[in-house]
Design an enzyme around this catalytic site. Structure first.
Site, short mmCIF file in Angstrom:
data_model
loop_
_atom_site.label_atom_id
_atom_site.label_comp_id
_atom_site.label_asym_id
_atom_site.label_seq_id
_atom_site.Cartn_x
_atom_site.Cartn_y
_atom_site.Cartn_z
N LEU A 31 -5.52 6.98 1.03
CA LEU A 31 -4.14 6.62 1.37
C LEU A 31 -3.95 6.25 2.84
O LEU A 31 -2.91 6.54 3.43
CB LEU A 31 -3.17 7.74 0.96
CG LEU A 31 -3.03 7.98 -0.55
CD1 LEU A 31 -1.93 9.01 -0.82
CD2 LEU A 31 -2.73 6.71 -1.32
N CYS A 71 -2.23 9.15 -7.45
CA CYS A 71 -3.54 8.94 -6.84
C CYS A 71 -4.45 10.10 -7.24
O CYS A 71 -4.11 11.25 -7.04
CB CYS A 71 -3.41 8.86 -5.33
SG CYS A 71 -5.01 8.74 -4.54
N LYS A 84 0.87 -1.17 0.00
CA LYS A 84 0.00 0.00 0.00
C LYS A 84 0.91 1.22 0.00
O LYS A 84 2.05 1.16 0.49
CB LYS A 84 -0.85 -0.03 1.29
CG LYS A 84 -1.70 1.20 1.54
CD LYS A 84 -2.93 1.22 0.68
CE LYS A 84 -3.63 2.58 0.73
NZ LYS A 84 -4.60 2.73 -0.36
N ALA A 99 -12.03 5.58 -2.96
CA ALA A 99 -11.33 6.71 -2.36
C ALA A 99 -11.04 6.29 -0.93
O ALA A 99 -11.81 6.54 -0.03
CB ALA A 99 -12.17 7.97 -2.40
C1 LIG Z 1 -9.02 0.24 -3.38
C2 LIG Z 1 -7.85 0.70 -4.14
C3 LIG Z 1 -6.78 1.27 -3.45
C4 LIG Z 1 -5.68 1.73 -4.15
N1 LIG Z 1 -4.63 2.27 -3.47
C5 LIG Z 1 -3.52 2.65 -4.14
C6 LIG Z 1 -2.38 3.12 -3.45
O1 LIG Z 1 -2.34 3.18 -2.23
N2 LIG Z 1 -1.30 3.49 -4.18
C7 LIG Z 1 -1.29 3.42 -5.55
O2 LIG Z 1 -0.27 3.76 -6.16
N3 LIG Z 1 -2.34 2.95 -6.22
C8 LIG Z 1 -3.45 2.57 -5.55
N4 LIG Z 1 -4.53 2.09 -6.25
C9 LIG Z 1 -4.46 1.99 -7.69
C10 LIG Z 1 -3.99 0.61 -8.12
O3 LIG Z 1 -2.70 0.35 -7.69
C11 LIG Z 1 -4.04 0.47 -9.65
O4 LIG Z 1 -3.20 1.46 -10.23
C12 LIG Z 1 -5.44 0.62 -10.20
O5 LIG Z 1 -6.38 0.01 -9.36
C13 LIG Z 1 -5.56 0.03 -11.60
O6 LIG Z 1 -5.32 -1.34 -11.59
P1 LIG Z 1 -6.51 -2.44 -11.58
O7 LIG Z 1 -7.46 -2.03 -12.64
O8 LIG Z 1 -5.83 -3.73 -11.82
O9 LIG Z 1 -7.11 -2.36 -10.22
C14 LIG Z 1 -5.66 1.63 -5.56
C15 LIG Z 1 -6.73 1.07 -6.23
C16 LIG Z 1 -7.82 0.60 -5.54
C17 LIG Z 1 -8.98 0.01 -6.29
#
Ligand SMILES: Cc1cc2nc3c(=O)[nH]c(=O)nc-3n(C[C@H](O)[C@H](O)[C@H](O)COP(=O)(O)O)c2cc1C
Ligand SMILES: Cc1cc2nc3c(=O)[nH]c(=O)nc-3n(C[C@H](O)[C@H](O)[C@H](O)COP(=O)(O)OP(=O)(O)OC[C@H]3O[C@@H](n4cnc5c(N)ncnc54)[C@H](O)[C@@H]3O)c2cc1C
Ligand SMILES: Cc1cc2nc3c(=O)[nH]c(=O)nc-3n(C[C@H](O)[C@H](O)[C@H](O)COP(=O)(O)OP(=O)(O)OC[C@H]3O[C@@H](n4cnc5c(N)ncnc54)[C@H](O)[C@@H]3O)c2cc1C
Ligand SMILES: Cc1cc2nc3c(=O)[nH]c(=O)nc-3n(C[C@H](O)[C@H](O)[C@H](O)COP(=O)(O)O)c2cc1C
Ligand code: FES
Ligand code: FES
Lengths: 309, 270, 309, 270
Positions: C78, C133, C49, C75
């Site tokens: 972080l 983010c 995370k 959302a």
């Molecule tokens: C619930 C959730 C929390 C996330 N938290 C972070 C984070 O803390 N840091 C980050 O760089 N990306 C975060 N992301 C983005 C993911 O790392 C990723 O870039 C994004 O979800 C797209 O990939 P996916 O379609 O496979 O989920 C988060 C995404 C989700 C859905």
């Protein structure tokens, strides 16, 4: 179920609409026959394909393809017969008594103005400036992502036409700012949003699918992005907005209205529906129920309701 | 009878990967393409007169009628015309192409009906599939197939293993090397069309125009399978619209009643 | 089917990987137990995370919700325990012998540097800078959409750490330029992309669903957008890229690789899978078949193959 | 027996609109919430010990066990705690809330088994659903329900119309106004647990901790239904992790073997 015609009435940029649902630009809309077909869907207004001053050839096919994620990817290349087709389109729309919005494209202020004047001279109902196509070089988003360009194009067109000017903006970092500039320059309404730049590669042939390589993503995938843009822009300016992007059910349309839209455009879903007429009437029935549920007598009362938190 | 369109369009409107099993010349300028779905779960059932858009990567997307279906295998018959079909002819066995479809509405006789089929040139392409279906439906087909030179003929019974029952074929060529000498439209003049439940023609626009003039005005059950420029195949781009009609060929066609496409065929001569 | 371990091996920013598949940041990843769970999925590396210098409370729930379009909207804000957790995470990853990439967040260069130093001192495998983010005020995309900010943050971190620095960028108008700046500043790899700013409104209560109103869209809806960004950036710089966004099958992963990615992250699909282990192994098996189909002996040979047109 | 999770997660992880049919106080600080799906096509089947995340718009998202299901109607029993539950209690009949679920894994006896159930306080919430299922499975349940003051009791048989067969309930209260005086954990001391196929406890962590110490070490079939902070309910945010375990409550729970959650319960006293 019969529709409650009074409840569904709305207006946008001074145009009276029987209900909030029109087609999105680029779904047919550049021949007399297209206008006729679109009218048969039961839409409250028809938006033409984006028209440029002179006939423009599009890209070689593949130009449109469905994706695994339920959206479409397209790079048609703004193919259209040029402004000379406007007269015929207006004539057809008048015959069937439906408001016609001419989508106008160009590479610079002069070209936009040229087509806009043609639209006005033929007494089209309104003009939608396409400042947002994400994949046609020199057109669309290349102009629309800079708020100052948006200002000058809208200003140029608005100052030479009396029919309402609607600015169609696409997803960009400064879309809220662009929206403000468009309004400042005289736009009576905003259409938000266009497709989002994307691409697809066929993993069996290792080739980009679209001949143009890059295209615009439309349909359900972009709906939450579009709702966000509508919400942000409405919050900032309380302006008249047409929500566009990924509407395929009354819920999607209602989300747009709650976010701040007074009207809604449907594109991709029309093409994916087995029966576009049914799609339109189902969305309208759903909207009518939704208005009743909340005790709203007219669409207007529901517009922006999600901001009252 | 015009058939309804399929339900979920997302897979139909995507390019699904198919492997080329065969791609050989079978007559002058004419190729047989056999492809097989690369996805073992892929499921589709094409109907006669459905067409598929064949993606020739980085070159073009070409509408071709389904000539035959056998499980996961699709068969197409195509004539070389321009860059797209020429590049298609160069695709090697074992390589992949993308296929969008089935597109359009299907068309088939009703159970036990008798139909007259008039095919010009590569207009024969959808006929093997129609025969297959007719056999299932216990329907009868009398086919007239006309070409310019008889080297354009090929043996559809043999290629697709069609049993020689329930259908007949009369070959017509302008070089007088076949059953009948001349134009196919002349060959059918002697036929009593009233003994058929319906008639359908497919081929060059000029031929269809003549056909509709002769048979389309008095008879309801007179159909043509048209060609227009098909780009998207999805009812969006508008390139396939039918003049003075609300219809789009890729959605509502390619088979229409003569009465629906009068203006379109008129334009053909221009 | 047994996997061909040799064919699937890859490397990214100098990190040797058993195969191309790691998790996306934000799916678990801030406690020892999370690391353990993620490792059990069979991933080739674990991304934490996003960690900020001090513990950060997230938003009130709802923080994550599934949408009709098959994506997720989130959302979280972080939320994380602060840099003090890094030691425990590294320790756990070392025990189970899996590379650990610390996702680093901050409001300014100093904060990024602070966490990066903690990661380095604890001998984490690498650092992924979250410059993307889309919904946490003061963090992420507010920094990452300006190429100059990207340059200075990456530069600041790269100049004080020896472990590889990967910059994670989100969708923005100038993402290609930002990618260039990140590389110029010393990033050894790029993760592309993060979620896309979006929102959802519940039409029955007329309320935005997320407590934060705006969130990030992830999952299949954004995949074609992410592929486009990977393709554009690879085309420009031939850099080492981790594709991220909407991967839920081997085809999605292969598309990323063909577009130019050497590794791939999966987020949303892990949460939507009934069995994350199966998901990972199905994707890897599919990729292996795909490599065989094209006669590629190693992943490397397939990287960017869609550019050879 | 722990049950498998459901298949397609997108609808389960979305907030589906439900209309409030009833939301009334039924005991001290305790409410009954009855909701009905606003979507006539909505289909789901909850199992005992599944839970749902209830979205109280603009305030919170609260995990509540399913107390009972009757077609499209879901029943919940909840205790007022903080802002979330208090705001929930203010929601009016006829208004809408969003509901995510069913979440977690279900848990139920096997056919014809006999189980001992130990519930503390609002831990009774999932028990009506469990009884319903036990009746279907021809299983027997002996329930001990303990509360601090007997005004916390309510009549689950009457509320949910449960027939008085196949299950028994012993009420335990610290104010000595019920069947047994004291803690529920003391009330079961006299019970011969060996005559049951399994035992499960649900209630405050302190109670579960004592329960697992007494019964969890020697017996395999000893379960507890835990609470942790549940935020997303989707296995993503990590807030519900179980100490020194790979498990997440929202995905793998809320029911666990005592042996799986020893460390977690240890932490409870801290
Ligand atoms: C619930 C959730 C929390 C996330 N938290 C972070 C984070 O803390 N840091 C980050 O760089 N990306 C975060 N992301 C983005 C993911 O790392 C990723 O870039 C994004 O979800 C797209 O990939 P996916 O379609 O496979 O989920 C988060 C995404 C989700 C859905
Ligand atoms: C529904 C339908 C079914 C068809 N079925 C068959 C078939 O089974 N076998 C067969 O050989 N041919 C069939 N055709 C015609 C075939 O699509 C064209 O021959 C092919 O597209 C020509 O492509 P090209 O690049 O080789 O030629 P081009 O150089 O592009 O053009 C050569 C000629 O083909 C016509 N044409 C070009 N592109 C298209 C297009 N996208 N759609 C329609 N016509 C076009 C043009 O009018 C031109 O006269 C069908 C057409 C349609 C509309
Ligand atoms: C799987 C599960 C099933 C549950 N079933 C029921 C039920 O059927 N009936 C019932 O009355 N209660 C149930 N609970 C507990 C219920 O979720 C909390 O009482 C509620 O969330 C408190 O919210 P609040 O805003 O009113 O209180 P807050 O002011 O937020 O907190 C009060 C207390 O509740 C706990 N709590 C707060 N938020 C959560 C959360 N998201 N998850 C877990 N605990 C939390 C805190 O530890 C705190 O001690 C269940 C909890 C879980 C995890
Ligand atoms: C094939 C296609 C062609 C399009 N052509 C245009 C166009 O000419 N002008 C324009 O402003 N938008 C065009 N668009 C964008 C649509 O008007 C609309 O903004 C977008 O598709 C999102 O709406 P939807 O999700 O309902 O399709 C086109 C979209 C598609 C899919
Ligand atoms: S081919 Fe595009 S609409 Fe028919
Ligand atoms: S509540 Fe988010 S992971 Fe369990």
């Amino acid at each position: 179920m019969a529709l409650n015609r009074l409840a569904l009435m709305t207006s946008l940029a001074g145009i009276e609409l029987r209900h909030p649902l029109m087609n999105a630009s680029g779904f047919l809309g550049y021949t007399r026959e297209h206008v006729h077909r679109l009218a048969s869907y039961g839409l409250s207004a028809i938006v033409t394909k984006t028209i440029t001053p002179y006939a423009k050839e599009g890209y070689e096919p593949p130009i449109i393809v469905a994706l695994r994620n339920g959206g479409l990817l397209n790079a048609v290349g703004l193919e259209n017969p040029g402004k000379k087709c406007i007269a015929e389109l207006v004539e057809e729309a008048r015959k069937i008594n439906v408001p016609l919005i001419i989508s106008v494209g160009g590479r610079n202020e002069e070209e936009f103005v040229e087509v806009a004047i043609e639209a006005e001279e033929n007494s089209a109902t309104a003009i939608e400036l396409n400042l947002s196509c994400p994949h046609t070089k020199g057109y669309g988003l290349e102009i629309g992502s800079d708020p100052n360009n948006v200002f000058s194009v809208v200003k140029a067109v608005a100052s030479v036409t009396r029919i309402p000017v609607i600015a169609k903006l696409g997803l960009s970092d400064r879309v809220v700012e662009s929206a403000g500039k468009a309004l400042e320059a005289g736009a009576k309404g905003l259409t938000l949003i266009n497709t989002v730049k994307a691409m697809a590669i066929d993993v069996h042939t290792l080739k980009p699918i679209l001949t143009n390589i890059f295209g615009g993503l439309s349909g359900p995938p972009i709906h939450p992005i579009a709702v966000r843009v509508v919400y942000e822009v409405f919050k900032e300016y309380r302006s008249e907005i047409i929500g566009c992007g990924g509407v395929s059910s009354w819920i999607d349309a209602a989300e747009f209205i709650a976010a701040g839209a007074k009207a809604v455009q449907v594109g991709t879903a029309l093409a994916l529906a087995n029966n576009p007429q049914d799609l339109v009437s189902n969305i309208l029935q759903g909207l009518q129920h939704w208005l009743e549920l909340h005790g709203y007598k007219v669409v207007e009362e529901a517009v922006g309701s999600a901001h009252r938190v | 009878m015009l058939l309804e369109k399929d339900e979920n369009k997302i897979p139909r409107f995507s390019f699904r990967p198919f492997k080329i099993i065969e791609n050989i010349q079978i007559a002058s300028n004419t190729f047989l393409l056999v492809v097989e779905s690369a996805n073992s779960l892929d499921h589709f059932s094409a109907k006669p007169f459905n067409f598929f858009n064949i993606w020739v990567p980085r070159v073009d997307e070409i509408p071709l009628s389904i000539a035959y279906q056998n499980g996961k295998r699709l068969f197409f018959l195509y004539k070389l015309r321009g860059l797209g079909t020429k590049t298609l002819a160069q695709q090697k066995v074992g390589s992949f192409i993308g296929i969008k479809g089935p597109l359009g509405r299907g068309f088939e006789p009703k159970r036990s009906e008798k139909w007259l089929i008039v095919a010009g040139g590569i207009g024969i392409a959808p006929i093997p599939m129609l025969i297959k279906r007719a056999l299932e439906l216990d329907a009868k087909l009398d086919i007239f197939w006309g070409v310019r030179v008889s080297t354009e003929f090929f043996d559809i019974a043999k290629i697709f293993g069609l049993p020689n029952e329930a259908w007949s074929i009369v070959r017509v060529s302008e070089d007088c090397m076949a059953d009948f000498c001349g134009l196919v439209i002349d060959a059918i003049r002697s036929v009593n069309v009233d003994k058929y439940d319906g008639i359908i023609a497919i081929g060059p626009q000029e031929m269809l125009k003549t056909f509709c003039k002769q048979y389309g005005e008095s008879r309801e059950n007179t159909y043509v399978s048209l060609e227009t420029i098909v780009k998207c195949g999805m009812g969006i781009c508008g390139s396939c619209y039918i003049r003075e009609s609300e219809k789009l060929l890729c959605v509502d066609g390619p088979v229409f009643r003569c009465s629906e496409v009068a203006k379109q065929l008129e334009g053909a001569s221009a």
